[in-house]
Design a protein around this motif. Structure first.
Motif, PDB file in Angstrom:
ATOM      1  N   LYS A  38      33.676  47.705   6.613  1.00 28.33           N
ATOM      2  CA  LYS A  38      33.358  47.150   7.936  1.00 28.33           C
ATOM      3  C   LYS A  38      31.868  46.820   8.076  1.00 28.33           C
ATOM      4  O   LYS A  38      31.429  46.368   9.134  1.00 28.33           O
ATOM      5  CB  LYS A  38      33.716  48.177   9.047  1.00 28.33           C
ATOM      6  N   GLY A  39      31.071  47.070   7.046  1.00 23.81           N
ATOM      7  CA  GLY A  39      29.622  46.908   7.194  1.00 23.81           C
ATOM      8  C   GLY A  39      29.131  45.538   6.742  1.00 23.81           C
ATOM      9  O   GLY A  39      29.923  44.638   6.401  1.00 23.81           O
ATOM     10  N   LYS A  40      27.808  45.381   6.703  1.00 24.08           N
ATOM     11  CA  LYS A  40      27.197  44.116   6.281  1.00 24.08           C
ATOM     12  C   LYS A  40      27.575  43.828   4.821  1.00 24.08           C
ATOM     13  O   LYS A  40      27.614  44.743   3.997  1.00 24.08           O
ATOM     14  CB  LYS A  40      25.677  44.213   6.387  1.00 24.08           C
ATOM     15  N   GLY A  41      27.786  42.571   4.513  1.00 28.28           N
ATOM     16  CA  GLY A  41      28.069  42.168   3.127  1.00 28.28           C
ATOM     17  C   GLY A  41      29.420  42.670   2.633  1.00 28.28           C
ATOM     18  O   GLY A  41      29.605  42.873   1.433  1.00 28.28           O
ATOM     19  N   ASN A  42      30.365  42.845   3.572  1.00 28.38           N
ATOM     20  CA  ASN A  42      31.631  43.477   3.158  1.00 28.38           C
ATOM     21  C   ASN A  42      32.539  42.571   2.330  1.00 28.38           C
ATOM     22  O   ASN A  42      33.615  42.981   1.914  1.00 28.38           O
ATOM     23  CB  ASN A  42      32.383  44.057   4.370  1.00 28.38           C
ATOM     24  N   ASP A  43      32.096  41.335   2.071  1.00 28.58           N
ATOM     25  CA  ASP A  43      32.865  40.497   1.140  1.00 28.58           C
ATOM     26  C   ASP A  43      32.376  40.715  -0.301  1.00 28.58           C
ATOM     27  O   ASP A  43      32.815  40.042  -1.225  1.00 28.58           O
ATOM     28  CB  ASP A  43      32.783  39.013   1.542  1.00 28.58           C
ATOM     29  N   PHE A  44      31.441  41.661  -0.488  1.00 27.11           N
ATOM     30  CA  PHE A  44      30.935  41.975  -1.839  1.00 27.11           C
ATOM     31  C   PHE A  44      31.172  43.438  -2.190  1.00 27.11           C
ATOM     32  O   PHE A  44      30.317  44.096  -2.763  1.00 27.11           O
ATOM     33  CB  PHE A  44      29.443  41.641  -1.937  1.00 27.11           C
ATOM     34  N   GLN A 285      16.476  47.574 -10.432  1.00 21.35           N
ATOM     35  CA  GLN A 285      17.041  46.300  -9.975  1.00 21.35           C
ATOM     36  C   GLN A 285      18.046  46.530  -8.845  1.00 21.35           C
ATOM     37  O   GLN A 285      18.038  45.855  -7.821  1.00 21.35           O
ATOM     38  CB  GLN A 285      17.720  45.570 -11.130  1.00 21.35           C
ATOM     39  N   LEU A 286      18.911  47.541  -9.068  1.00 19.25           N
ATOM     40  CA  LEU A 286      19.950  47.839  -8.069  1.00 19.25           C
ATOM     41  C   LEU A 286      19.319  48.156  -6.712  1.00 19.25           C
ATOM     42  O   LEU A 286      19.683  47.571  -5.683  1.00 19.25           O
ATOM     43  CB  LEU A 286      20.805  49.015  -8.570  1.00 19.25           C
ATOM     44  N   TYR A 287      18.352  49.061  -6.714  1.00 20.13           N
ATOM     45  CA  TYR A 287      17.781  49.511  -5.433  1.00 20.13           C
ATOM     46  C   TYR A 287      16.778  48.505  -4.874  1.00 20.13           C
ATOM     47  O   TYR A 287      16.717  48.283  -3.672  1.00 20.13           O
ATOM     48  CB  TYR A 287      17.168  50.916  -5.595  1.00 20.13           C
ATOM     49  N   GLY A 288      15.993  47.891  -5.755  1.00 23.63           N
ATOM     50  CA  GLY A 288      14.981  46.933  -5.285  1.00 23.63           C
ATOM     51  C   GLY A 288      15.622  45.725  -4.627  1.00 23.63           C
ATOM     52  O   GLY A 288      15.232  45.303  -3.525  1.00 23.63           O
ATOM     53  N   GLU A 289      16.637  45.172  -5.310  1.00 24.74           N
ATOM     54  CA  GLU A 289      17.262  43.958  -4.772  1.00 24.74           C
ATOM     55  C   GLU A 289      18.159  44.269  -3.572  1.00 24.74           C
ATOM     56  O   GLU A 289      18.391  43.423  -2.716  1.00 24.74           O
ATOM     57  CB  GLU A 289      18.077  43.264  -5.887  1.00 24.74           C
ATOM     58  N   SER A 290      18.659  45.500  -3.525  1.00 25.75           N
ATOM     59  CA  SER A 290      19.578  45.848  -2.430  1.00 25.75           C
ATOM     60  C   SER A 290      18.839  46.245  -1.159  1.00 25.75           C
ATOM     61  O   SER A 290      19.291  45.935  -0.052  1.00 25.75           O
ATOM     62  CB  SER A 290      20.496  47.006  -2.856  1.00 25.75           C
ATOM     63  N   GLU A 291      17.710  46.932  -1.299  1.00 26.20           N
ATOM     64  CA  GLU A 291      17.064  47.500  -0.106  1.00 26.20           C
ATOM     65  C   GLU A 291      15.810  46.770   0.341  1.00 26.20           C
ATOM     66  O   GLU A 291      15.434  46.872   1.505  1.00 26.20           O
ATOM     67  CB  GLU A 291      16.668  48.961  -0.379  1.00 26.20           C
ATOM     68  N   GLN A 417      20.543  38.885  -1.655  1.00 23.45           N
ATOM     69  CA  GLN A 417      19.189  38.871  -2.224  1.00 23.45           C
ATOM     70  C   GLN A 417      18.508  37.551  -1.878  1.00 23.45           C
ATOM     71  O   GLN A 417      18.111  36.796  -2.761  1.00 23.45           O
ATOM     72  CB  GLN A 417      19.196  39.113  -3.750  1.00 23.45           C
ATOM     73  N   PRO A 418      18.361  37.272  -0.555  1.00 27.02           N
ATOM     74  CA  PRO A 418      17.802  35.974  -0.168  1.00 27.02           C
ATOM     75  C   PRO A 418      16.390  35.756  -0.713  1.00 27.02           C
ATOM     76  O   PRO A 418      16.006  34.624  -1.016  1.00 27.02           O
ATOM     77  CB  PRO A 418      17.799  36.020   1.369  1.00 27.02           C
ATOM     78  N   GLY A 419      15.636  36.845  -0.889  1.00 22.01           N
ATOM     79  CA  GLY A 419      14.236  36.720  -1.315  1.00 22.01           C
ATOM     80  C   GLY A 419      14.059  36.143  -2.709  1.00 22.01           C
ATOM     81  O   GLY A 419      13.007  35.573  -3.009  1.00 22.01           O
ATOM     82  N   VAL A 420      15.055  36.270  -3.574  1.00 18.35           N
ATOM     83  CA  VAL A 420      14.827  35.803  -4.951  1.00 18.35           C
ATOM     84  C   VAL A 420      14.920  34.281  -5.060  1.00 18.35           C
ATOM     85  O   VAL A 420      14.615  33.714  -6.112  1.00 18.35           O
ATOM     86  CB  VAL A 420      15.776  36.470  -5.987  1.00 18.35           C
TER      87      VAL A 420
END
Ligand code: PA5
Length: 449
Positions: A38-44, A285-291, A417-420
Motif C-alpha cells: 500500500k506504500g509509495k512505489g508499490n508497483d515495484f 547502491q541499494l541504500y543510496g539510490e533508495s533513500e 531514482q529520479p536523480g540519476v
C-alpha cells in the motif's frame, strides 16, 4: 533456523530501550504498508516474493544455462551497471578464491565485469585477454538502453563475432532484460540469444535474486539453491511480524532512523574481510539510490578494516560527529592460520604465537568498536555465522527489506531514482544525442569560455 542477528549492545548510551519501544509504533505502520503493498512505489514490490516465488523449473533452467556457458568458457563476461551487476559481483567476490585468476586448473570460469564505466583502457585490456581465452557474455540491462553497458556490449559483441563467427557467437551470448521493451530485447530476439526476464515489478537494485543475479553467480559455481533457501527463510521471518524483537530488518530500520534523527547522517558499513568489499558496494547502491532523495536520507559509506583504520580510521575516531557504523561481523572463516612461534621474536609477536588470525581480527574488531563508541560513533553489528550462499541469502533479503522499511520511515519512495537522470541528460546533450537538441544548445551556451 540459525540466522544472522542484529546485535545492538554497543548502542548503549546512544539509543535507549524507551526510544526503541516508542519506535515500534512507526514499524507497526510501515511493515503492513510494505507487505500489503500500500506504500509509495508499490508497483515495484516483486522482489518481496522472489525467494519464495521462484519455481523449480526456473532454477533448473538457470542451472542448465550456467552449465552450458561454463562448458564453453574460460571467462564469462557479465555486462551491466548498478543493480544489473553489483549483486552478482557481491555474491561471487564474497565466496570465491581470492586469487582464482592465478590458479591453474580452475573448475569455475573466471567471471569478469564490463559495462560498469566508460574506460577505454579497461576495455582494450579486456579484449587483449579475451583474444587468448574462450569466453561468453551475459548482458544485463532491464531498460535495454543504458549507455555504459550498451557501449561495452557493442564492442564485445563485435569481438565475439570476429573471434567465433556470428552463428557461434550468438550461442555465446545470453541476454537478461525486459520481457518486451528496449533495444536489447529487440536485438536478442533478432539474433536468437537465450533470454531471461527482469520482472516488470523488480527494480535493478532489488533484482539480485532474479536471473540478474542468479545466472552470473551460477556460472561462477555459486550454489543458488542455498542462496534462495537462506533468502526464503529470511523472507518468512521478516514478513511474519513488525515486532523488532523478532524481525531484524525492522530493528535495523528503526535504529538507523533513531540515529539519523539525532544527527547521525552517515552510516559506514564496516567489514573485516576484504572479500566483503562488494557486499558493501551493493549495499551502498541499494541504500543510496533508495533513500537519498528530497534532500534527505542517510549517506551510505563503506570501509574495509583493518586496512582503512590506517586511513579513514582517524576521521571516524575524531572527525565530524555525524557517523554511525554497522559492522559485518563474521564468526567463522573458511581457513585457520596460526601465528608461528619465533625464537628471536624480533617483531615482538610471540605474545600472540599460537593464536589464529581470525582471533586477532576479532580482537581488532572489538577494540575498534569500543574505541569508536568512546569517540561518539554508535555501533551495531550484523552477526553472520559464516560467509556461505545460505547466509548471504539471508543477508540479501534482510538488507532489501530493511531498506524498504527505512525508506518508508523517511517518507520517500525507496523504489525510484529520479536523480540519476540528470547526469544522463547532460551527457546526452554534450554528446549530441538525437532528441536532445534543445539541451545541447543550452549546455553549449553554459560551458562557453
Ligand atoms: O537500481 C537501479 O535501478 C539502477 O542501478 C539500474 O540497475 C542501473 O541503472 C542499470 O539499469 P539497466 O538495467 O536498465 O541498464
Amino acid at each position: 533456523m540459525k540466522q544472522i542477528q542484529l546485535d545492538i549492545r554497543h548502542l548503549n548510551g546512544f539509543v535507549n530501550q524507551e526510544e526503541l519501544i516508542a519506535f515500534q509504533k512507526e514499524l507497526n505502520v510501515v511493515h503492513p504498508m510494505l507487505f500489503n503493498k500500500k506504500g509509495k512505489g508499490n508497483d515495484f514490490l516483486g522482489w518481496l516474493d522472489l525467494p519464495s516465488g521462484i519455481t523449480e523449473e526456473e532454477i533448473v533452467r538457470i542451472e542448465n544455462e550456467a552449465q552450458r556457458l561454463r562448458a564453453m568458457s574460460d571467462i564469462v563476461v557479465v555486462i551491466g551497471i548498478g543493480g544489473s551487476y553489483l549483486g552478482a559481483r557481491a555474491l561471487l567476490e564474497a565466496t570465491k578464491h581470492s586469487f582464482s585468476h592465478m590458479l591453474k586448473n580452475q573448475e569455475n570460469p573466471e567471471i569478469i565485469y564490463a559495462g560498469h564505466h566508460i574506460s577505454q583502457d579497461y576495455l582494450q585490456d579486456l579484449t587483449e585477454v579475451l583474444d587468448q581465452k574462450n569466453y561468453s557474455i551475459i548482458v544485463i540491462s532491464k531498460s535495454g538502453t543504458t549507455t555504459e553497458p550498451a557501449i561495452a556490449f557493442r564492442l564485445l559483441k563485435n569481438h565475439l563475432d570476429a573471434k567465433y563467427g556470428r552463428e557461434e557467437a550468438s550461442k555465446r551470448i545470453v541476454a537478461i532484460t525486459d520481457k518486451e521493451r528496449g533495444a536489447l530485447k529487440k536485438l536478442a530476439t533478432e539474433e536468437g540469444y537465450p533470454t531471461y526476464v527482469v520482472p516488470d515489478d523488480v527494480g535493478g537494485r532489488y533484482s539480485v535474486l532474479s536471473p540478474v543475479g542468479l545466472l552470473p553467480v551460477a556460472c561462477g559455481g555459486f550454489d543458488i539453491r542455498a542462496l534462495i533457501k537462506g533468502a526464503k527463510e529470511m523472507e518468512e521471518l521478516i514478513k511474519s511480524t513488525p515486532d523488532m524483537e523478532k524481525n531484524p530488518a525492522a530493528k535495523y530500520a528503526a535504529v538507523r532512523n533513531i540515529l539519523y534523527r539525532k544527527g547521525k547522517a552517515v552510516e559506514f558499513m564496516v567489514n573485516y574481510l576484504p572479500s566483503l568489499y562488494y557486499i558493501t558496494e551493493w549495499w551502498k547502491q541499494l541504500y543510496g539510490e533508495s533513500e537519498g532523495k528530497q534532500s534527505r536520507g542517510i549517506l551510505p559509506h563503506g570501509v574495509s578494516f583493518t586496512t582503512d583504520l590506517h586511513s579513514m580510521g582517524q576521521y571516524i575516531q575524531d572527525g565530524l560527529r555525524v557517523i554511525f557504523e554497522t559492522t559485518l561481523s563474521v564468526e567463522k572463516t573458511k581457513h585457520k592460520i596460526n601465528i608461528p612461534q619465533d625464537d628471536a621474536n624480533l617483531d615482538g609477536l610471540n605474545y600472540i604465537a599460537g593464536k589464529d588470525l581470525q582471533y586477532v581480527n576479532k580482537m581488532a574488531e572489538l577494540g575498534t568498536t569500543l574505541a569508536h563508541v568512546d569517540g561518539n560513533v554508535p555501533n551495531m553489528h550484523i552477526r553472520i555465522p559464516e560467509i556461505t550462499p545460505y547466509y548471504l541469502g539471508q543477508l540479501i533479503y534482510f538488507f532489501e527489506a530493511g531498506c524498504a522499511l527505512s525508506g518508508y520511515i523517511l517518507d520517500v519512495n525507496p523504489f525510484d531514482q529520479p536523480g540519476v537522470e540528470d547526469y544522463k541528460r547532460n551527457m546526452f546533450a554534450l554528446l549530441g544525442k538525437p532528441g536532445f537538441e534543445k539541451e545541447t544548445a543550452a549546455i553549449q551556451e553554459r560551458i562557453k569560455e
